[in-house]
Design an enzyme around this catalytic site. Structure first.
Site, PDB file in Angstrom:
ATOM      1  N   ARG A 116      -7.157  -3.019  10.175  1.00 34.45           N
ATOM      2  CA  ARG A 116      -6.335  -4.034  10.900  1.00 34.45           C
ATOM      3  C   ARG A 116      -6.973  -4.559  12.072  1.00 34.45           C
ATOM      4  O   ARG A 116      -6.099  -5.774  12.276  1.00 34.45           O
ATOM      5  CB  ARG A 116      -4.880  -3.126  11.169  1.00 34.45           C
ATOM      6  CG  ARG A 116      -4.258  -2.385   9.753  1.00 34.45           C
ATOM      7  CD  ARG A 116      -2.921  -2.281   9.928  1.00 34.45           C
ATOM      8  NE  ARG A 116      -2.580  -1.659   8.591  1.00 34.45           N
ATOM      9  CZ  ARG A 116      -1.932  -2.304   7.469  1.00 34.45           C
ATOM     10  NH1 ARG A 116      -2.117  -3.494   7.461  1.00 34.45           N
ATOM     11  NH2 ARG A 116      -1.730  -1.487   6.361  1.00 34.45           N
ATOM     12  N   LYS A 141       0.831  -1.220  -0.051  1.00 41.40           N
ATOM     13  CA  LYS A 141      -0.110  -0.193  -0.179  1.00 41.40           C
ATOM     14  C   LYS A 141       0.886   1.252  -0.176  1.00 41.40           C
ATOM     15  O   LYS A 141       0.574   2.253  -0.806  1.00 41.40           O
ATOM     16  CB  LYS A 141      -1.000  -0.147   1.164  1.00 41.40           C
ATOM     17  CG  LYS A 141      -1.760   0.947   1.206  1.00 41.40           C
ATOM     18  CD  LYS A 141      -3.184   0.729   1.931  1.00 41.40           C
ATOM     19  CE  LYS A 141      -3.044   0.635   3.363  1.00 41.40           C
ATOM     20  NZ  LYS A 141      -3.048   2.031   4.151  1.00 41.40           N
ATOM     21  N   ARG A 199      -9.153  12.246  12.090  1.00 40.51           N
ATOM     22  CA  ARG A 199      -7.567  11.976  12.656  1.00 40.51           C
ATOM     23  C   ARG A 199      -6.660  13.374  12.562  1.00 40.51           C
ATOM     24  O   ARG A 199      -7.091  14.241  11.661  1.00 40.51           O
ATOM     25  CB  ARG A 199      -7.061  11.101  11.582  1.00 40.51           C
ATOM     26  CG  ARG A 199      -7.765   9.509  11.774  1.00 40.51           C
ATOM     27  CD  ARG A 199      -7.108   8.600  10.938  1.00 40.51           C
ATOM     28  NE  ARG A 199      -5.703   8.272  10.901  1.00 40.51           N
ATOM     29  CZ  ARG A 199      -5.048   7.506  10.237  1.00 40.51           C
ATOM     30  NH1 ARG A 199      -5.631   7.017   9.393  1.00 40.51           N
ATOM     31  NH2 ARG A 199      -3.498   7.481  10.409  1.00 40.51           N
ATOM     32  N   ARG A 239      -6.234   2.401  18.477  1.00 44.85           N
ATOM     33  CA  ARG A 239      -5.923   0.879  18.318  1.00 44.85           C
ATOM     34  C   ARG A 239      -5.475   0.334  19.861  1.00 44.85           C
ATOM     35  O   ARG A 239      -5.542  -0.915  20.060  1.00 44.85           O
ATOM     36  CB  ARG A 239      -4.444   0.598  17.368  1.00 44.85           C
ATOM     37  CG  ARG A 239      -5.289   0.766  15.961  1.00 44.85           C
ATOM     38  CD  ARG A 239      -4.255   0.477  14.864  1.00 44.85           C
ATOM     39  NE  ARG A 239      -4.760   0.527  13.699  1.00 44.85           N
ATOM     40  CZ  ARG A 239      -4.167   0.539  12.602  1.00 44.85           C
ATOM     41  NH1 ARG A 239      -2.827   0.726  12.435  1.00 44.85           N
ATOM     42  NH2 ARG A 239      -4.743   0.779  11.416  1.00 44.85           N
ATOM     43  N   LYS A 265      -4.525   6.317  14.808  1.00 45.52           N
ATOM     44  CA  LYS A 265      -4.497   5.670  13.599  1.00 45.52           C
ATOM     45  C   LYS A 265      -5.963   5.463  13.322  1.00 45.52           C
ATOM     46  O   LYS A 265      -6.868   6.399  13.531  1.00 45.52           O
ATOM     47  CB  LYS A 265      -3.870   4.244  13.669  1.00 45.52           C
ATOM     48  CG  LYS A 265      -2.432   4.249  14.179  1.00 45.52           C
ATOM     49  CD  LYS A 265      -1.697   4.897  13.131  1.00 45.52           C
ATOM     50  CE  LYS A 265      -1.241   3.846  11.816  1.00 45.52           C
ATOM     51  NZ  LYS A 265      -0.428   4.618  10.902  1.00 45.52           N
ATOM     52  N   ASP A 311       1.903  -0.789  11.864  1.00 48.95           N
ATOM     53  CA  ASP A 311       0.683  -1.484  11.286  1.00 48.95           C
ATOM     54  C   ASP A 311       0.429  -2.874  11.862  1.00 48.95           C
ATOM     55  O   ASP A 311      -0.640  -3.219  11.637  1.00 48.95           O
ATOM     56  CB  ASP A 311       1.007  -1.237   9.676  1.00 48.95           C
ATOM     57  CG  ASP A 311       0.640   0.111   9.123  1.00 48.95           C
ATOM     58  OD1 ASP A 311      -0.049   0.889   9.914  1.00 48.95           O
ATOM     59  OD2 ASP A 311       0.984   0.212   7.959  1.00 48.95           O
ATOM     60  N   GLY A 343      -5.031   8.170   5.485  1.00 51.05           N
ATOM     61  CA  GLY A 343      -4.128   9.065   6.338  1.00 51.05           C
ATOM     62  C   GLY A 343      -2.964   9.342   5.357  1.00 51.05           C
ATOM     63  O   GLY A 343      -2.387  10.568   5.303  1.00 51.05           O
ATOM     64  N   ARG A 365       2.603   6.134  -3.178  1.00 48.35           N
ATOM     65  CA  ARG A 365       3.575   6.870  -3.704  1.00 48.35           C
ATOM     66  C   ARG A 365       4.004   6.795  -5.205  1.00 48.35           C
ATOM     67  O   ARG A 365       4.327   8.032  -5.695  1.00 48.35           O
ATOM     68  CB  ARG A 365       4.990   6.492  -2.933  1.00 48.35           C
ATOM     69  CG  ARG A 365       5.081   7.098  -1.225  1.00 48.35           C
ATOM     70  CD  ARG A 365       6.025   6.318  -0.567  1.00 48.35           C
ATOM     71  NE  ARG A 365       5.967   6.901   0.961  1.00 48.35           N
ATOM     72  CZ  ARG A 365       5.032   6.483   1.691  1.00 48.35           C
ATOM     73  NH1 ARG A 365       4.005   5.980   1.581  1.00 48.35           N
ATOM     74  NH2 ARG A 365       5.267   7.069   2.885  1.00 48.35           N
TER      75      ARG A 365
END
Length: 428
Positions: free
Chosen positions: A386, A21, A119, A344, A340, A313, A91, A26
């Site tokens: 996640r 990802k 966020r 989390r 996040k 992550d 994000g 990018r």
């Protein structure tokens, strides 16, 4: 979604783990720094990265897509769009685009879903505002939607108080539009995909030997276009590595996995806990790529306190490993987990308790007592992909119902398909 307890071992070779990802985002955004066709094979076709393609399309890029092969022809000039640039749940997309757009003349509005719009963005907007950017939004430009009125930016010498690849990349992108040479430094090394890709594109950027400091010159000409094959995402692969470890008599081989040193810290933690896990490098081009072999293992408790930015992550899935290990485990220095896609720390502790696990929140992490008797439960993902995937793997041992599993599609669209092919029974 309900995951039933899996009664049989898992033995598989997995070559179809989702594409990385971070690199996909990018590739799309950096293509706007070129003037020729950019090509990527194995681009991630998840909601987050498809949203990024739509954003650059709205900025004037032409996109051709056939399956996971994506071609991007950048515009001669970035357009001021007549629509909101929708970052969805990402994000990464929002923070990188803030840095990219801050120095481009035009008017831009960035927004996302209800989770992303809560966020924190001040870590990007504040330093950019200090060098001349005009960024407007709720809570002093901390919360999206954000309006950006692009300006010529002043050169900067910025020392980041947090280790964040998103902050670093946003500042690099803004430096390309600054009026002089810029420097950036961070307290500990964050993911370095941006530096690797930009160096391959012949960007005017110098990186210190320890990777902590950068010198960035303003762009005087377009960068070299990209032609890359994107490796598979180690953060996505981690769930199936965990599955092989916790399911008796199981073994999995995962191929074409990104093995960048800043992305495999969680795997090293599993090895320290006793996991039978091997990583073999097969290619070392602009990124390190290889395969992972893993089999059923007994895990021991561990304290994790270093290189947290390299496993942020994987932390939810590591919490599952902690719950199944012998003895107490802890993760500290991980306050970033609270901002996040969900908090989390709070969410993992809440859901683990529902599954019969002894877990305790810390201000900057959590403590988990391993070896508790698991029980089937219904957990909340809070829209965090996640969290959902981590508990789907735990569900293979005890059965679990997850209240919002659609969020998985933001990063790993074929996660459920792979899980089903391994023998898992899943109901919706």
């Amino acid at each position: 979604m309900k995951i039933y307890k899996l009664q049989t071992p898992v033995n598989a070779i997995l070559e179809n783990i989702a594409a990385d990802k971070s690199i996909s985002h990018r590739f799309a955004i950096f293509s706007l720094l070129t003037q020729e066709e950019n090509k990527a094979q194995n681009y991630l076709l998840a909601q987050d990265t498809l949203n990024t393609l739509e954003i650059i399309k709205n900025l004037g890029a032409k996109i051709e897509q056939k399956d996971s092969c994506v071609k991007i022809i950048p515009p001669k000039e970035i357009l001021s769009p007549n629509c909101i640039l929708d970052c969805g749940n990402s994000g990464t997309a929002m923070r990188l685009m803030i840095g990219f757009l801050a120095g481009i003349f035009g008017f831009f509005v960035l927004s996302g879903d209800k989770y992303l719009n809560n966020r924190p963005m001040r870590r990007i907007s504040k330093p950019l505002t200090q060098i001349g950017a005009r960024i407007y939004g709720r809570n002093e430009a901390n919360l999206a939607p954000l309006c950006i009125e692009g300006q010529k930016l002043k050169a900067f010498n910025f020392k980041s108080e947090i280790s964040s690849a998103q902050v670093k990349t946003a500042m690099i992108l803004s430096a390309f539009r600054a009026d002089n040479v810029c420097t950036f430094s961070e307290i500990s090394l964050s993911r370095n995909h941006s530096e690797n890709m930009l160096k391959a594109m012949k960007a005017p950027i110098r990186v210190s030997n320890d990777g902590l400091s950068l010198e960035i010159n303003p762009l005087k000409k377009p960068l070299k276009a990209q032609n890359i094959i994107i490796p598979n995402d180690p953060s996505s692969a981690f769930y199936f590595v965990l599955a092989a470890i916790i399911l008796p008599k199981s073994q999995i081989i995962l191929k074409n996995i990104l093995l960048n040193p800043t992305r495999i810290e969680a795997y090293k933690i599993l090895q320290k806990m006793g996991a039978k896990l091997e990583m073999t490098i097969t290619q070392n081009d602009f990124e390190t790529i290889g395969e992972i072999r893993v089999e059923s293992s007994k895990l021991n408790g561990i304290e994790v306190k270093d290189n947290i930015a390299w496993l942020i992550d994987e932390a939810p899935a590591l919490a599952i490993a902690f719950a199944l290990a012998k003895g107490k485990s802890s993760l500290i220095n991980a306050k970033e987990l609270r901002v996040k896609e969900s908090d989390r720390i709070a969410v993992m502790v809440e859901n683990l308790k529902l599954c019969g696990v002894e877990a305790r929140e810390l201000d900057d992490g959590f403590e988990i007592e391993g070896g508790c008797e698991l029980k089937s439960s219904k957990i909340k993902s809070y829209g965090d992909h996640r969290i959902a995937m981590s508990f789907a793997i735990l569900g293979l041992l005890c059965g679990i119902e997850i209240d919002d599993s659609d969020c998985i599609k933001t990063s790993f669209p074929n996660f459920i398909e792979i899980l089903s092919n391994l023998g898992a029974r899943i109901d919706y």
